[in-house]
Design a protein around this motif. Structure first.
Motif, PDB file in Angstrom:
ATOM      1  N   PHE A   1      26.196  -9.744  -8.758  1.00  0.00           N
ATOM      2  CA  PHE A   1      26.804 -10.601  -8.026  1.00  0.00           C
ATOM      3  C   PHE A   1      27.404  -9.720  -6.615  1.00  0.00           C
ATOM      4  O   PHE A   1      28.057  -8.307  -6.912  1.00  0.00           O
ATOM      5  CB  PHE A   1      28.065 -11.367  -8.657  1.00  0.00           C
ATOM      6  CG  PHE A   1      27.586 -12.367  -9.428  1.00  0.00           C
ATOM      7  CD1 PHE A   1      27.318 -13.625  -8.971  1.00  0.00           C
ATOM      8  CD2 PHE A   1      27.258 -11.990 -10.910  1.00  0.00           C
ATOM      9  CE1 PHE A   1      26.900 -14.520  -9.950  1.00  0.00           C
ATOM     10  CE2 PHE A   1      26.771 -12.842 -11.610  1.00  0.00           C
ATOM     11  CZ  PHE A   1      26.669 -14.094 -11.518  1.00  0.00           C
TER      12      PHE A   1
ATOM     13  N   THR B   1      31.666  -5.816  -3.519  1.00  0.00           N
ATOM     14  CA  THR B   1      32.187  -6.252  -2.645  1.00  0.00           C
ATOM     15  C   THR B   1      32.157  -5.810  -1.194  1.00  0.00           C
ATOM     16  O   THR B   1      32.252  -4.428  -1.108  1.00  0.00           O
ATOM     17  CB  THR B   1      33.783  -6.486  -2.783  1.00  0.00           C
ATOM     18  OG1 THR B   1      34.186  -7.296  -3.996  1.00  0.00           O
ATOM     19  CG2 THR B   1      34.618  -7.201  -1.427  1.00  0.00           C
TER      20      THR B   1
ATOM     21  N   PHE C   1      31.143  -6.544  -9.837  1.00  0.00           N
ATOM     22  CA  PHE C   1      30.445  -7.087  -8.922  1.00  0.00           C
ATOM     23  C   PHE C   1      30.716  -6.056  -7.580  1.00  0.00           C
ATOM     24  O   PHE C   1      31.735  -5.156  -7.660  1.00  0.00           O
ATOM     25  CB  PHE C   1      30.792  -8.450  -8.463  1.00  0.00           C
ATOM     26  CG  PHE C   1      32.409  -8.602  -8.076  1.00  0.00           C
ATOM     27  CD1 PHE C   1      32.961  -8.635  -7.000  1.00  0.00           C
ATOM     28  CD2 PHE C   1      33.137  -8.844  -9.389  1.00  0.00           C
ATOM     29  CE1 PHE C   1      34.193  -8.700  -6.728  1.00  0.00           C
ATOM     30  CE2 PHE C   1      34.453  -9.072  -9.322  1.00  0.00           C
ATOM     31  CZ  PHE C   1      35.173  -8.980  -8.078  1.00  0.00           C
TER      32      PHE C   1
ATOM     33  N   CYS D   1      33.516  -2.433 -10.707  1.00  0.00           N
ATOM     34  CA  CYS D   1      33.328  -2.840  -9.333  1.00  0.00           C
ATOM     35  C   CYS D   1      32.998  -1.913  -8.231  1.00  0.00           C
ATOM     36  O   CYS D   1      33.469  -0.833  -8.412  1.00  0.00           O
ATOM     37  CB  CYS D   1      34.635  -3.671  -9.042  1.00  0.00           C
ATOM     38  SG  CYS D   1      34.542  -5.499  -9.757  1.00  0.00           S
TER      39      CYS D   1
ATOM     40  N   VAL E   1      29.852  -9.964  -3.506  1.00  0.00           N
ATOM     41  CA  VAL E   1      31.050 -10.673  -2.457  1.00  0.00           C
ATOM     42  C   VAL E   1      30.831 -10.225  -0.991  1.00  0.00           C
ATOM     43  O   VAL E   1      30.770  -8.972  -0.697  1.00  0.00           O
ATOM     44  CB  VAL E   1      32.165 -10.307  -2.895  1.00  0.00           C
ATOM     45  CG1 VAL E   1      33.357 -10.857  -2.076  1.00  0.00           C
ATOM     46  CG2 VAL E   1      32.708 -11.400  -4.375  1.00  0.00           C
TER      47      VAL E   1
ATOM     48  N   GLY F   1      34.185 -21.256  -9.745  1.00  0.00           N
ATOM     49  CA  GLY F   1      33.082 -20.245  -9.528  1.00  0.00           C
ATOM     50  C   GLY F   1      32.045 -20.520 -10.745  1.00  0.00           C
ATOM     51  O   GLY F   1      30.908 -20.705 -10.568  1.00  0.00           O
TER      52      GLY F   1
ATOM     53  N   ALA G   1      33.819 -14.872  -8.441  1.00  0.00           N
ATOM     54  CA  ALA G   1      32.692 -13.615  -8.773  1.00  0.00           C
ATOM     55  C   ALA G   1      33.026 -13.443 -10.295  1.00  0.00           C
ATOM     56  O   ALA G   1      32.031 -13.372 -10.990  1.00  0.00           O
ATOM     57  CB  ALA G   1      33.100 -12.284  -7.864  1.00  0.00           C
TER      58      ALA G   1
ATOM     59  N   THR H   1      36.640 -15.798  -3.246  1.00  0.00           N
ATOM     60  CA  THR H   1      35.539 -15.025  -3.706  1.00  0.00           C
ATOM     61  C   THR H   1      35.824 -14.296  -4.910  1.00  0.00           C
ATOM     62  O   THR H   1      35.052 -14.127  -5.664  1.00  0.00           O
ATOM     63  CB  THR H   1      35.051 -14.056  -2.614  1.00  0.00           C
ATOM     64  OG1 THR H   1      36.128 -13.497  -1.881  1.00  0.00           O
ATOM     65  CG2 THR H   1      34.125 -14.910  -1.389  1.00  0.00           C
TER      66      THR H   1
ATOM     67  N   LYS I   1      30.068 -14.242 -13.273  1.00  0.00           N
ATOM     68  CA  LYS I   1      29.801 -13.278 -13.845  1.00  0.00           C
ATOM     69  C   LYS I   1      30.204 -13.450 -15.285  1.00  0.00           C
ATOM     70  O   LYS I   1      29.081 -12.912 -16.142  1.00  0.00           O
ATOM     71  CB  LYS I   1      30.545 -11.922 -13.496  1.00  0.00           C
ATOM     72  CG  LYS I   1      29.962 -10.590 -14.174  1.00  0.00           C
ATOM     73  CD  LYS I   1      28.655 -10.188 -13.747  1.00  0.00           C
ATOM     74  CE  LYS I   1      28.121  -8.923 -14.202  1.00  0.00           C
ATOM     75  NZ  LYS I   1      26.934  -8.441 -13.990  1.00  0.00           N
TER      76      LYS I   1
ATOM     77  N   ILE J   1      28.000 -14.308  -2.782  1.00  0.00           N
ATOM     78  CA  ILE J   1      29.254 -15.161  -2.546  1.00  0.00           C
ATOM     79  C   ILE J   1      29.982 -14.754  -1.269  1.00  0.00           C
ATOM     80  O   ILE J   1      30.656 -14.077  -1.073  1.00  0.00           O
ATOM     81  CB  ILE J   1      30.196 -14.815  -3.948  1.00  0.00           C
ATOM     82  CG1 ILE J   1      29.605 -15.040  -5.173  1.00  0.00           C
ATOM     83  CG2 ILE J   1      31.597 -15.683  -3.816  1.00  0.00           C
ATOM     84  CD1 ILE J   1      30.499 -14.409  -6.393  1.00  0.00           C
TER      85      ILE J   1
END
Length: 570
Positions: A452, A482, A480, A560, A454, A63, A440, A436, A444, A403
């Motif tokens: 970001f 998700t 990030f 997250c 996912v 990534g 990520a 992924t 990041k 992503i």
């Protein structure tokens, strides 16, 4: 002490490697000592990121390199750690992503003949005849360190190869005794190992391609990964705008063309029908694409003329590959398109023909946009992937980096997230799932101020080792969002089976052993492992607010967030 381990760290630092994604083992005392010594003495070295899972470590480096173009390092132990890299090695190789991988070797002595000699039972068990052979088919270069005296030169050479087109991973091994060997420091300069310069088109090809486009009624460019270099996207937009050339993405792993541009004609994946734009094209220029079409379901007209520009136009690592291209050029996309644009500055352009082509593709673009808008309407009971993606798009905006590992929902995500700017959507570019989460983290770390997102299927989420991913994200402060497209099972194998046996027993079976019932607590795994915000969403009316709440957790709380969104059951 100045050892081979010290020399390796020094070479990586000189080469601009920012991170070592590490899963250390008993074969790494020299590296651990060299890292501790560098920190104690204030000597600069790449930052070390501990990864409890090797595949996640490789995905992190993948990534980071996708986003920045700069190779990073992965350290694993002997044959076991090398095998645990698994599908992540396939991903980096097939997606042409540069990664430097170092693995130790079991010590080559057993009676104390040298520093690092065997002193643990595992070192006999982990001694295999050809450790490099485990990953050799996927590597651009592999080598064994045999002397501390030239470690730096080998590291620089391997990175030079990794970062030269077609890019890819490299694999270096070294036994404990070699890594412990003391030597004198060697002065090296990374500038002495530059990547190969981008290759241009031959002059005659420039004129031939412009003539072919101008003569065509429906010229089309097909691409998959041209957008890995934002400069190539800029040149492509300029070229297509001037001549009225449509653009079709095939299995895109980058933003290759702005989705709001009237010449953009959408993207194709495993759609089980003929793509109308592809079938109508009379001249097709394939630029940076491994799978420009799938001939059994969708292909160009037999009368279409085809040309290809690619850093790897023959796909030499793929045993079965061909398209009927009468013009084939090994060239860098950005360089080639800049040449074409420079030639257009001097050429006579048939403006009436170009305008006819622009109007045609613009009308097709409007038809597509209307259909996408219709699909984004919320359902009354079931959350659709189109509606879910549209909600995410509205909440995260056009600058967030998406992503994408949606698998059967790849097309819906790509269509409805509708990226316009280069570098704002990525797919792995290959076929091993679970990329992924690590990607990520790597991205990041590369650009901390970006948001970001996912977007992943439930199956690929499980492949990503979420317990490792979310522990790492909390430790290294890489939050990030998700969004899990949860259809409670593996939908892709079902599609594959029914495509081959549409009326067979599988089409009538109630259970193909593909479901994940009872459903795991996906967001709960992330909460337990990394303190992530967790939310399960099952109704359409809860989607928009749920995405907004998850995004707030990422941006305001710097942790997250995982949204487990239930779609129709597979």
């Amino acid at each position: 002490m100045y050892t081979a381990g010290t020399a390796m760290l020094e070479a990586l630092q000189e080469a601009g490697v920012a991170y070592i994604f590490a899963n250390f083992g008993s074969d790494h005392p020299a590296l651990l000592e060299a890292i501790a010594e560098a920190r104690a003495l204030g000597r600069p070295i790449p930052a070390v990121v501990t990864s409890p899972n090797e595949m996640v470590a490789m995905a992190c480096a993948h990534g980071y390199a996708q986003l920045t173009g700069r190779a990073q390092a992965v350290v694993v132990h002997v044959d076991c750690g090398t095998q645990a890299l698994g599908g992540a090695v396939h991903n980096a190789a097939k997606a042409r992503v540069p990664v430097f991988v170092f693995a130790g070797l079991s010590p080559s002595t057993q009676e104390g003949e040298a520093s690092g000699s065997r002193n643990e039972f595992i070192q006999w068990i982990q001694d295999v005849s050809d450790q490099r052979g485990i990953v050799r088919p996927y590597m651009k270069y592999d080598n064994e360190l045999r002397s501390a005296r030239n470690v730096k030169q080998i590291v620089h050479r391997s990175l030079q190869i990794a970062q030269s087109d077609p890019k890819g991973p490299v694999y270096i091994v070294g036994a404990r005794e070699v890594m412990e060997e003391e030597t004198e420091a060697v002065a090296t300069d990374a500038a002495d190992w530059p990547p190969i310069a981008p290759a241009p088109l031959p002059d005659a090809a420039v004129a031939d391609l412009i003539e072919a486009v101008q003569k065509a009624r429906r010229p089309l460019i097909v691409t998959s990964y041209l957008g890995r270099n934002p400069a190539a996207l800029t040149e492509l937009v300029r070229f297509c705008s001037r001549l009225g050339v449509g653009v079709l993405e095939s299995v895109p792993s980058y933003v290759n063309y702005p989705h709001n541009d009237p010449l953009y004609q959408g993207n194709q994946w495993n759609h089980p029908f003929q793509n109308r734009t592809l079938g109508e094209a009379d001249f097709i220029l394939v630029v940076d694409s491994d799978v420009p079409w799938i001939p059994t379901v969708s292909k160009p007209s037999e009368k279409a003329a085809i040309a290809i520009i690619d850093v790897d136009p023959l796909k030499q690592s793929t045993p079965l590959w061909y398209i009927k291209a009468r013009q084939c050029y090994r060239a860098d996309a950005a360089t080639a398109l800049a040449q074409l644009n420079a030639a257009l500055d001097r050429a006579a352009i048939d403006e009436q023909a170009a305008e006819r082509r622009r109007r045609h593709y613009a009308e097709r673009h409007r038809e597509r946009a209307a259909e996408l808008a219709r699909l984004e309407a919320p359902g009354e009971e079931v959350i659709t992937p189109e509606y879910l993606t549209a909600c995410v798009r509205r909440q995260v905006g056009l600058d967030a980096v998406v992503i994408n590992e949606g698998i059967t929902n790849y097309p819906a995500i790509c269509d409805h997230i509708a990226r316009e700017k280069p570098g704002t959507m990525f797919a792995s570019g290959a076929g091993s799932l679970g990329w992924t989460g690590g990607a990520a983290i790597g991205m990041k770390l590369a650009v901390p101020d970006k948001t970001f997102v996912v977007m992943t299927g439930d199956g690929s989420y499980m492949f990503s080792t979420p317990s490792t991913v979310h522990w790492m994200a909390r430790r290294y402060r890489t939050p990030f969002l998700t969004v899990i497209f949860n259809n409670r099972g593996w939908k892709a194998p079902k599609f594959s089976a029914l495509a081959v046996h549409p009326y067979g027993f599988a089409s009538r079976a109630k259970d193909l052993d593909l479901s994940f019932d009872p459903a795991p607590d996906y967001s709960g795994i992330a909460a337990a492992a990394g303190g992530a915000f967790a939310r399960v969403i099952k109704r359409p009316e809860d989607v928009e607010a749920g995405v907004a709440e998850g995004l707030r957790a990422v941006l305001d709380e710097q942790r997250c967030a995982v949204l487990d969104v239930w779609l129709a059951h597979l």
